[in-house]
Design a protein around this motif. Structure first.
Motif, PDB file in Angstrom:
ATOM      1  N   GLU A 210       0.828  -1.210   0.000  1.00 15.97           N
ATOM      2  CA  GLU A 210       0.000   0.000   0.000  1.00 15.97           C
ATOM      3  C   GLU A 210       0.862   1.260   0.000  1.00 15.97           C
ATOM      4  OE1 GLU A 210      -3.582   2.025   2.679  1.00 15.97           O
ATOM      5  OE2 GLU A 210      -2.412   0.342   3.454  1.00 15.97           O
ATOM      6  N   ARG A 211       1.910   1.257   0.822  1.00 17.27           N
ATOM      7  CA  ARG A 211       2.770   2.447   0.898  1.00 17.27           C
ATOM      8  C   ARG A 211       3.638   2.580  -0.344  1.00 17.27           C
ATOM      9  NH1 ARG A 211       4.051   6.415   0.309  1.00 17.27           N
ATOM     10  NH2 ARG A 211       4.889   8.070   1.644  1.00 17.27           N
ATOM     11  N   TRP A 212       4.082   1.485  -0.904  1.00 18.25           N
ATOM     12  CA  TRP A 212       4.928   1.523  -2.096  1.00 18.25           C
ATOM     13  C   TRP A 212       4.187   2.124  -3.282  1.00 18.25           C
ATOM     14  CZ3 TRP A 212       9.992   0.597  -3.074  1.00 18.25           C
ATOM     15  CH2 TRP A 212      10.385   0.427  -4.398  1.00 18.25           C
ATOM     16  N   THR A 213       2.892   1.865  -3.368  1.00 15.99           N
ATOM     17  CA  THR A 213       2.110   2.346  -4.509  1.00 15.99           C
ATOM     18  C   THR A 213       1.459   3.706  -4.245  1.00 15.99           C
ATOM     19  OG1 THR A 213       0.195   1.072  -3.708  1.00 15.99           O
ATOM     20  CG2 THR A 213       1.628   0.023  -5.333  1.00 15.99           C
ATOM     21  N   GLU A 214       1.742   4.331  -3.103  1.00 13.84           N
ATOM     22  CA  GLU A 214       1.173   5.649  -2.796  1.00 13.84           C
ATOM     23  C   GLU A 214       1.670   6.692  -3.802  1.00 13.84           C
ATOM     24  OE1 GLU A 214      -0.999   8.511  -1.293  1.00 13.84           O
ATOM     25  OE2 GLU A 214      -1.010   6.558  -0.287  1.00 13.84           O
TER      26      GLU A 214
END
Length: 279
Positions: A210-214
């Motif tokens: 989730e954080r990587w694709t923010e």
């Protein structure tokens, strides 16, 4: 008896065929993206499976495209790794600590806190986008790593998952540890966390992905080239270069590859954790 065995074999064969077909449906889009990233430009999006392959799309990316100015890919990749790992670790640390308190520590207002967390999980996060940005700007964190990390340091979903897992751990373990003089912090990190490796893997992978694709938040709180994450860099680059599908596929491969590698490494623990969470 023979007829029964034949029917069982037929059903098993049908199940394998259906499972294989579903697997191909799920995997093929990623496979198509990878093949298209190496395909000759005159075949990209023109052939389902390209017959001619080249590194032109990747060379185009790393040499700066039509502008000819090389982009800071390695630095942007480092920024993404640092921000994603820092945010994910903070989310997990806070998630573990809050969940232990909600699951095993009796205090006044515990039910109220649980209800607030459940309510916030269904609260649209985008509503808080502007207030969070104004706070970051007021405290002087704009265009820093902290601006990308701190607002993403708490995950209500991680707290919810850890709380349910900790509730399933027998209280006898905690009572025995307290009789031996262990503090709550020691119990948490020497008993609870080691017993939750499987669910921790699931939470870690989901939070990291989730954080990587923010993209949206990182675009808002950074402006200098040295602070760009990989997502932001790609979005900036393909604004004017949307007519180049080959490099876009190559960029997508670079963006998803780390997540795929991490998932393959921890796939066994991930399956164990998912089995528990689905019980």
């Amino acid at each position: 008896m023979v007829g029964s065995n034949d029917r069982s074999k037929f059903r098993l064969t049908v199940r394998y065929i259906v499972a294989t077909a579903l697997l191909l449906v799920m995997v093929f889009p990623y496979l198509y993206m990878v093949l298209s990233s190496f395909a000759a430009w005159n075949q990209v999006d023109r052939k389902l499976i390209p017959t001619s392959y080249t590194l032109k799309s990747y060379i185009w990316l790393f040499t700066g495209g039509e502008s000819g100015v090389p982009r800071p890919w390695l630095h942007a990749f480092f920024n993404s790794v640092f921000v994603s790992l820092a945010s994910t670790l903070l989310m997990m640390v806070f998630g573990v600590m809050v969940s232990y308190a909600l699951a095993k520590v009796k205090f006044r207002g515990r039910s109220f806190v649980n209800n607030v967390i459940l309510f916030q999980m269904f609260f649209p996060a985008i509503i808080l986008l502007v207030p969070n940005f104004l706070v970051i700007q007021k405290v002087g964190l704009y265009d820093t790593y902290w601006a990308m990390i701190i607002p993403k340091a708490v995950s209500l979903w991680a707290i919810f998952m850890y709380t349910n897992f900790f509730k399933a751990i027998p209280t006898a373990f905690i009572e025995a540890a307290k009789l031996d003089g262990a503090t709550d912090l020691q119990i948490l990190y020497k008993i609870m966390v080691p017993m939750s490796k499987s669910i921790t893997t699931v939470i870690f992978l989901f939070l990291l992905m989730e954080r990587w694709t923010e993209l949206l938040w990182d675009m808002i709180v950074v402006r200098s080239d040295g602070m760009l994450t990989l997502n932001v860099l790609l979005s900036q680059m393909f604004g004017p270069y949307g007519a180049y599908p080959g490099p876009m596929y190559a960029a997508s491969v670079l963006l998803t590859l780390p997540i795929v590698i991490i998932f393959l490494i921890y796939s066994k623990k991930f399956k164990e954790g998912m089995q528990f969470s689905l019980k």
